[in-house]
Every structure is written in C-alpha cells, then in structure tokens.
Scaffold this motif. Structure first.
Motif, PDB file in Angstrom:
ATOM      1  N   VAL A   1      36.543  23.807  -2.715  1.00 56.90           N
ATOM      2  CA  VAL A   1      37.484  23.471  -1.647  1.00 56.90           C
ATOM      3  C   VAL A   1      38.411  24.678  -1.492  1.00 56.90           C
ATOM      4  CG1 VAL A   1      39.384  21.997  -0.937  1.00 56.90           C
ATOM      5  CG2 VAL A   1      37.384  20.990  -2.049  1.00 56.90           C
ATOM      6  N   VAL A   2      38.498  25.204  -0.273  1.00 55.26           N
ATOM      7  CA  VAL A   2      39.269  26.420  -0.017  1.00 55.26           C
ATOM      8  C   VAL A   2      40.430  26.091   0.911  1.00 55.26           C
ATOM      9  CG1 VAL A   2      39.211  28.765   0.920  1.00 55.26           C
ATOM     10  CG2 VAL A   2      37.216  27.843  -0.308  1.00 55.26           C
ATOM     11  N   GLY A   3      41.648  26.431   0.500  1.00 53.24           N
ATOM     12  CA  GLY A   3      42.837  26.237   1.328  1.00 53.24           C
ATOM     13  C   GLY A   3      43.117  27.465   2.162  1.00 53.24           C
ATOM     14  N   ASP A   4      43.203  27.283   3.476  1.00 53.61           N
ATOM     15  CA  ASP A   4      43.390  28.400   4.409  1.00 53.61           C
ATOM     16  C   ASP A   4      44.800  28.320   5.005  1.00 53.61           C
ATOM     17  OD1 ASP A   4      43.395  30.212   6.501  1.00 53.61           O
ATOM     18  OD2 ASP A   4      41.397  29.671   7.229  1.00 53.61           O
ATOM     19  N   GLU A   5      45.650  29.291   4.686  1.00 50.56           N
ATOM     20  CA  GLU A   5      47.024  29.344   5.190  1.00 50.56           C
ATOM     21  C   GLU A   5      47.227  30.508   6.142  1.00 50.56           C
ATOM     22  OE1 GLU A   5      49.855  30.068   2.050  1.00 50.56           O
ATOM     23  OE2 GLU A   5      48.724  31.765   1.230  1.00 50.56           O
ATOM     24  N   GLY A   6      46.155  30.963   6.783  1.00 49.00           N
ATOM     25  CA  GLY A   6      46.189  32.196   7.560  1.00 49.00           C
ATOM     26  C   GLY A   6      47.029  32.160   8.822  1.00 49.00           C
ATOM     27  N   LEU A   7      47.467  30.982   9.289  1.00 53.65           N
ATOM     28  CA  LEU A   7      48.250  30.933  10.527  1.00 53.65           C
ATOM     29  C   LEU A   7      49.601  31.619  10.363  1.00 53.65           C
ATOM     30  CD1 LEU A   7      48.461  29.827  13.445  1.00 53.65           C
ATOM     31  CD2 LEU A   7      49.455  27.738  12.482  1.00 53.65           C
ATOM     32  N   PHE A   8      50.190  31.548   9.170  1.00 50.83           N
ATOM     33  CA  PHE A   8      51.492  32.179   8.909  1.00 50.83           C
ATOM     34  C   PHE A   8      51.338  33.337   7.930  1.00 50.83           C
ATOM     35  CE2 PHE A   8      53.826  27.800   9.342  1.00 50.83           C
ATOM     36  CZ  PHE A   8      53.504  27.761  10.686  1.00 50.83           C
ATOM     37  N   ASP A   9      52.399  34.114   7.802  1.00 55.28           N
ATOM     38  CA  ASP A   9      52.427  35.127   6.760  1.00 55.28           C
ATOM     39  C   ASP A   9      52.612  34.447   5.399  1.00 55.28           C
ATOM     40  OD1 ASP A   9      55.071  34.337   6.669  1.00 55.28           O
ATOM     41  OD2 ASP A   9      55.919  36.318   7.021  1.00 55.28           O
TER      42      ASP A   9
ATOM     43  N   GLY B   1      65.207  23.582  -5.775  1.00 48.43           N
ATOM     44  CA  GLY B   1      64.378  22.757  -4.904  1.00 48.43           C
ATOM     45  C   GLY B   1      64.981  22.464  -3.552  1.00 48.43           C
ATOM     46  N   ASP B   2      65.948  23.278  -3.092  1.00 49.64           N
ATOM     47  CA  ASP B   2      66.519  23.067  -1.762  1.00 49.64           C
ATOM     48  C   ASP B   2      65.492  23.339  -0.674  1.00 49.64           C
ATOM     49  OD1 ASP B   2      69.141  22.411  -2.653  1.00 49.64           O
ATOM     50  OD2 ASP B   2      69.520  24.527  -3.020  1.00 49.64           O
ATOM     51  N   VAL B   3      64.579  24.255  -0.940  1.00 52.85           N
ATOM     52  CA  VAL B   3      63.547  24.615   0.024  1.00 52.85           C
ATOM     53  C   VAL B   3      62.298  24.981  -0.759  1.00 52.85           C
ATOM     54  CG1 VAL B   3      64.285  27.036   0.103  1.00 52.85           C
ATOM     55  CG2 VAL B   3      63.021  26.061   2.036  1.00 52.85           C
ATOM     56  N   GLY B   4      61.144  24.578  -0.233  1.00 51.37           N
ATOM     57  CA  GLY B   4      59.893  24.896  -0.898  1.00 51.37           C
ATOM     58  C   GLY B   4      59.316  26.206  -0.420  1.00 51.37           C
ATOM     59  N   PRO B   5      58.306  26.712  -1.110  1.00 43.15           N
ATOM     60  CA  PRO B   5      57.649  27.954  -0.677  1.00 43.15           C
ATOM     61  C   PRO B   5      56.941  27.737   0.658  1.00 43.15           C
ATOM     62  CG  PRO B   5      56.409  26.910  -2.445  1.00 43.15           C
ATOM     63  CD  PRO B   5      57.684  26.142  -2.316  1.00 43.15           C
ATOM     64  N   LEU B   6      57.170  28.630   1.594  1.00 47.41           N
ATOM     65  CA  LEU B   6      56.702  28.435   2.968  1.00 47.41           C
ATOM     66  C   LEU B   6      55.246  28.878   3.112  1.00 47.41           C
ATOM     67  CD1 LEU B   6      59.888  29.779   4.797  1.00 47.41           C
ATOM     68  CD2 LEU B   6      59.358  27.427   4.084  1.00 47.41           C
ATOM     69  N   SER B   7      54.464  28.018   3.753  1.00 47.08           N
ATOM     70  CA  SER B   7      53.046  28.300   3.956  1.00 47.08           C
ATOM     71  C   SER B   7      52.558  27.473   5.134  1.00 47.08           C
ATOM     72  CB  SER B   7      52.245  27.928   2.697  1.00 47.08           C
ATOM     73  OG  SER B   7      50.855  27.915   2.959  1.00 47.08           O
ATOM     74  N   ALA B   8      51.540  27.974   5.835  1.00 50.71           N
ATOM     75  CA  ALA B   8      50.923  27.195   6.908  1.00 50.71           C
ATOM     76  C   ALA B   8      50.146  26.006   6.353  1.00 50.71           C
ATOM     77  CB  ALA B   8      49.989  28.082   7.727  1.00 50.71           C
ATOM     78  N   LEU B   9      49.933  25.983   5.042  1.00 53.04           N
ATOM     79  CA  LEU B   9      49.266  24.863   4.388  1.00 53.04           C
ATOM     80  C   LEU B   9      50.148  24.366   3.244  1.00 53.04           C
ATOM     81  CD1 LEU B   9      46.781  23.045   4.280  1.00 53.04           C
ATOM     82  CD2 LEU B   9      45.674  24.732   2.786  1.00 53.04           C
ATOM     83  N   ASP B  10      51.308  23.857   3.625  1.00 54.08           N
ATOM     84  CA  ASP B  10      52.224  23.264   2.648  1.00 54.08           C
ATOM     85  C   ASP B  10      51.912  21.782   2.509  1.00 54.08           C
ATOM     86  OD1 ASP B  10      53.803  25.171   1.510  1.00 54.08           O
ATOM     87  OD2 ASP B  10      55.568  24.812   2.740  1.00 54.08           O
ATOM     88  N   VAL B  11      51.450  21.368   1.342  1.00 54.70           N
ATOM     89  CA  VAL B  11      51.329  19.949   1.033  1.00 54.70           C
ATOM     90  C   VAL B  11      52.533  19.567   0.194  1.00 54.70           C
ATOM     91  CG1 VAL B  11      50.012  18.219  -0.267  1.00 54.70           C
ATOM     92  CG2 VAL B  11      48.818  19.872   1.194  1.00 54.70           C
ATOM     93  N   ASN B  12      53.191  18.479   0.563  1.00 54.11           N
ATOM     94  CA  ASN B  12      54.391  18.028  -0.160  1.00 54.11           C
ATOM     95  C   ASN B  12      55.474  19.105  -0.179  1.00 54.11           C
ATOM     96  OD1 ASN B  12      53.112  15.599  -0.665  1.00 54.11           O
ATOM     97  ND2 ASN B  12      52.369  16.219  -2.687  1.00 54.11           N
TER      98      ASN B  12
END
Length: 535
Positions: A214-222, A238-249
């Motif tokens: 299973v491959v997670g693709d976050e290519g839409l964002f930097d 924990g005020d803000v999570g790591p930013l990704s185009a594939l952020d789960v939770n």
C-alpha cells in the motif's frame, strides 16, 4: 499615508461619539426656533395663485421638526451614551496597561459606528486570521466543493488479486480520519471522511489480496511540514500536525496510547490503511511474519509463565480500527500515470469542513486549506502560494488588504498582522447568515466559546471566532438581537464587532474581550419610548 475608514467609504464611516449626535439642548433649541417659522414651512400655507381650499402638498401627519419626533432621538442617544459608559473604561489606558498601544476594537450596527478604538492598527490576530482563510476557501473552491481521496492500483484485480501496489492518493482532505481519533477530539466533530469506509469500499470492489504494497501518495502538496518561523512548541504540544496532502488524523499517529506527530504522514497513512484492509480480510502476499517474542528464562526455582489467554493478547480498542501493523507492506511514493482507479471517497462539503475548522479552531485544517488554494489557484501546493491566493481573493472583494501581512493561514505565526477594520469588513462582506457565520462558535454553547460568555445576556447571542497565542487574545463576530425583543426605533437589529488585544496575558486578554462583548450585547439599553414621549 494610510487612508482612513472615511476615505475608503462604505459601511461604518469613522466618527466620534460627539459628532454622531446632537445634544438634547441643541436639539430642543433647534425645534423651538423652527417651530416659529410660518406654516408655509410644512407645505400647508395658503398660496395666492392657488384656489381656496387647495394645497401644494398633503399635510404631514407629524412635521419633521415636531417635538413628537423627540422620543426616537432620545432613545437612540441614551443607547449610545450607555454603551459609551460601559466600553470607555474597558478601553482606557489605565485598564489596558501594557496593551494600551496594541489593542483595537471596532463595532458597527448598520451604518453606525458604535465603538472605534485604533481600528487600523496592525496587530497579531491569532486564530482570527482563520476568518480570512475561510472566506477565500469558500469563495474560490465553492461551499459545495468536496475533497476526493482515490484508491488506485497498478492493475485491475484479477480474481480479486491486485498484482502490484495499491495507491492511496491524497487530495488535501483536512478531515480524513478514523473513528477512534474523532472520538478523542475535545469538540464534537460529526463530519469527517472515514478511512474505515474507504477500506470497506476496496473490499466491496472485489479486492481480496494485494501482492505488492500500500503506497501513500502526498504529491499534491510540498513536504514542508511546518512553517519555519513557527514556535517549535506548536509541534511539540500538538497544536498543529505535520502538513501533508495525505494527512490521516491531522498527521498524528497513535503511539503508546498517545497521538503524536507522524514523522512521515504519507507513510503513516499507508500503514493505517493497510491495517484496516487486513482487518477487513484483505491478504498481503508480501506481509512479514512477526518474529516470536524473545523467551525470558524462568526465574530460578520457578516454572515458566503460562501464555496469556487470547482475550488479553488481542490489542485493546475498536477491532475495526486496530493499531497500525508494522509487518504489513506499506510505503510512501508516487502513483504511476498508468494506474487504474479502484474506488474513491468524497469528503463532506467544504462549508461543513470550514465550520468544523472554525468551531474547533483547527490549525492543521486551516493550513491544509491554505495549501489547497495554492495547489489549485496559485503556484503550487505550498503555504506561501496559498497565502498569496487568499490575499488576492480578499482584494477582489474590495477588502483593505494593505492592512494585512501574513505568512500562514491559521494565525499561528507571530509575524502575522491584520487590523480590526479588515476583520470587521470581512464579516460584513460575508454576513450573519453566511456559511462562514454558521461555523462561528456560539457563546456558552459550542466550540471554543462553549465555556465562555455563558450568562443569559450573551449565551446563544454571540457568534464569534476566538483567538489566542501567548499574550494575544482576539474575538470577532456577530451579536444577535435579543429573542422576542423588537429593535428600538431608529436602530438596526444586531451588530458586528472585532476585538484584538496584544500585550496582556491570555487570561487577562480573554477577560477583556469577554467584557467588551458583554457590553456590546447590552446594546441598545434604552428606556421605553412611552416614558419619553410628549403628551
């Protein structure tokens, strides 16, 4: 040289309390003087060229200069005076102390400015900046826009088997979550995109086995996880999570009973998705067998311990969403163009997502919206590109963006600067019945105002976005009319306000903004018209 509100024109021209109304003495003198003017002033005087009994115009039921119009003027004047008396001490230099030069307050009702204190001073807005981000997102993407998370594969399944990899392609969905995480949030968040449901859809599509990963693709964002100028404690706490185009939770991962930042959000998303698929019966040909636990030698003179019963050996929690299994094949990577779609899931509509972000003051969600704007309308899926799109959208709305200097979309950065005038103009532009207003926390009821402004006077009547950082407090929104109370003569119902206080402790700043909002909620505090009406 900065233009004043009056030079810009529009609703809420700046004026002082002294210039917005006559004194009683001046009004009475004017009425007394003009009452002596011949009756021709009312349009009923005889005219030598007009036949007897005719008139130039129908008589007025009450002359414009009649003392009978005095009660409405008195009611309005008393309302303003009482508000000035309540707000003035709160905004005095003595009360503000170290925040005397770094506080702005602005409140309007219709075209009348009720409170104006340094409205064009640029200050740190904290989470009030989310109002501007939300406005741009709703306007550029549309309130019914949905984020679509797609599952693709190297090949179509053959007899249920995917020969190759399965790809989880991120779309920047800020509410892609699992049920246990949603249950852990401090505020009720009923609207989210279910990763469990997406896994079930893969099974419903006929997939029974995957030979690859299973491959997670976050290519839409930097892959910039945090704005470089943010305080490091935001991530640590924990005020803000790591930013990704594939952020789960929100980019957090459950570890030892706590949600912490995922070092690689796309990898973490793939891990969780693979675990959910396995829980739904999908087999992985490349799965690793877990190594047996190391045997501990028995203590001298004691028999070896018995293995625990199966019920105790099973991980605790919802069996439909078990802890990610590190033995399943999962990775981060790009989706090849030749891949085929297996299934997809849409998020709730954007207006619901925006309302969720505003009520909970979700920093991660606001930042993902910012990158989404950059990806779709700017120079790419970066924070800087998104900030530029937000600014351009507000400028197109005619808002004073020269009073705005920002580097993010959430208001976490202490270099962000806006004015009360800009925030208030944005609220006026959207209005109290807009999708934006529908997401504002309600005093004493919902979101970040659930435990604030709980008195009968304010609860349920103040809809406002909160904001706080160290030594920064802000509160901006709407005051609704009192239920069942008709508006006083000459006064429009409801009002809009913006308050920003930089330089006081969070507790002191929140207390000040709450007191100011409460004072606004008393307006109009007026006597009955009958008590000042002439006989």
């Amino acid at each position: 040289m900065r233009r004043t509100r009056g030079e810009r024109g529009g609703i809420g021209r700046a004026r002082t309390a002294g210039s917005r109304r006559l004194t009683f003495a001046r009004y009475a003198a004017a009425v007394g003087l003009l009452a002596a003017v011949p009756a021709a002033a009312s349009g009923t005087a005889p005219n030598p060229t007009t036949p007897p009994g005719a008139s130039l115009a129908p008589p007025l039921s009450t002359s414009l200069l009649s003392p009978r119009r005095l009660p409405d003027w008195l009611v309005t004047t008393v309302a303003h005076d009482r508000l000035d008396a309540a707000v003035g001490p709160l905004l005095s230099a003595k009360a503000l102390g170290p925040a005397a030069a770094s506080t702005c307050a602005l409140a309007t009702q219709g075209s009348t400015v009720l409170v104006s204190h340094a409205p064009t001073t640029e200050l740190i807005p904290a989470s009030n900046l989310k109002l501007l981000t939300a406005t741009a997102a709703l306007e550029k993407l549309g309130p019914d826009f949905v984020f679509t998370t797609v599952v693709r594969a190297d090949n179509k399944p053959v007899a249920g088997v995917v020969h190759g990899n399965l790809y989880l392609v991120g779309s920047g969905d800020p509410v892609l979550r699992t049920q246990p995480y949603v249950s852990s949030l401090p505020y009720a968040e009923p609207e989210y995109t279910s990763l469990e449901q997406l896994a079930k859809q893969v099974v419903d599509a006929g997939v029974t086995e995957i030979t690859g990963s299973v491959v997670g693709d976050e290519g839409l964002f930097d892959t910039q996880r945090f704005v470089p100028t943010w305080k490091t404690t935001y991530a640590a706490e924990g005020d803000v999570g790591p930013l990704s185009a594939l952020d789960v939770n929100d980019g957090f991962v459950l570890t030892n009973g706590y949600y912490i930042d995922a070092a690689q959000p796309a990898q973490s998303a793939a891990d969780q998705f693979a675990t959910l698929l396995a829980a739904d019966g999908v087999k992985f040909a490349a799965a690793k067998r877990p190594p047996p636990p190391p045997a501990k030698p028995p203590a001298p003179g004691k028999p070896p311990p018995k293995p625990p019963p199966p019920s105790l050996a099973t991980p605790a929690g919802n069996p439909a969403t078990p802890t990610a299994n590190p033995n399943l094949p999962a990775a981060a990577g790009a989706t090849p163009p030749s891949s085929v779609t297996i299934t997809a899931i849409d998020s709730p509509p954007l207006y619901e997502i925006v309302q969720t972000i505003l009520r909970a003051s979700d920093d991660t969600g606001a930042e993902l919206l910012t990158k989404e704007l950059g990806a779709r309308f700017g120079e790419g899926g970066t924070t800087a590109a998104g900030v530029a799109v937000i600014r351009a959208d507000l400028a197109a709305d005619g808002l004073p963006v020269t009073e705005m200097q920002t580097v993010d979309g959430s208001g976490l950065d202490r270099s962000d600067r806006v004015t009360c005038q800009l925030i208030l103009d944005d609220l006026l532009h959207e209005g109290p019945t807009s999708s934006l207003a529908g997401g504002l926390p309600v005093a004493g009821k919902t979101g970040t105002l659930e435990r604030r402004l709980t008195s009968p006077l304010t609860a349920g009547r103040i809809l406002a976005k909160t904001g706080y950082l160290d030594d920064v407090s802000s509160l901006s929104g709407f005051v609704l009319p009192r239920p069942g109370t008709p508006p006083a003569p000459g006064l429009a119902p409801g009002l809009v306000f913006s308050l920003i206080v930089d330089g006081l402790s969070t507790d002191a700043g929140d207390a000040l903004t709450d007191n100011l909002a409460t004072a606004l909620a008393t307006y109009p505090d007026v006597p009955p018209v009958s008590s000042v009406s002439p006989g």
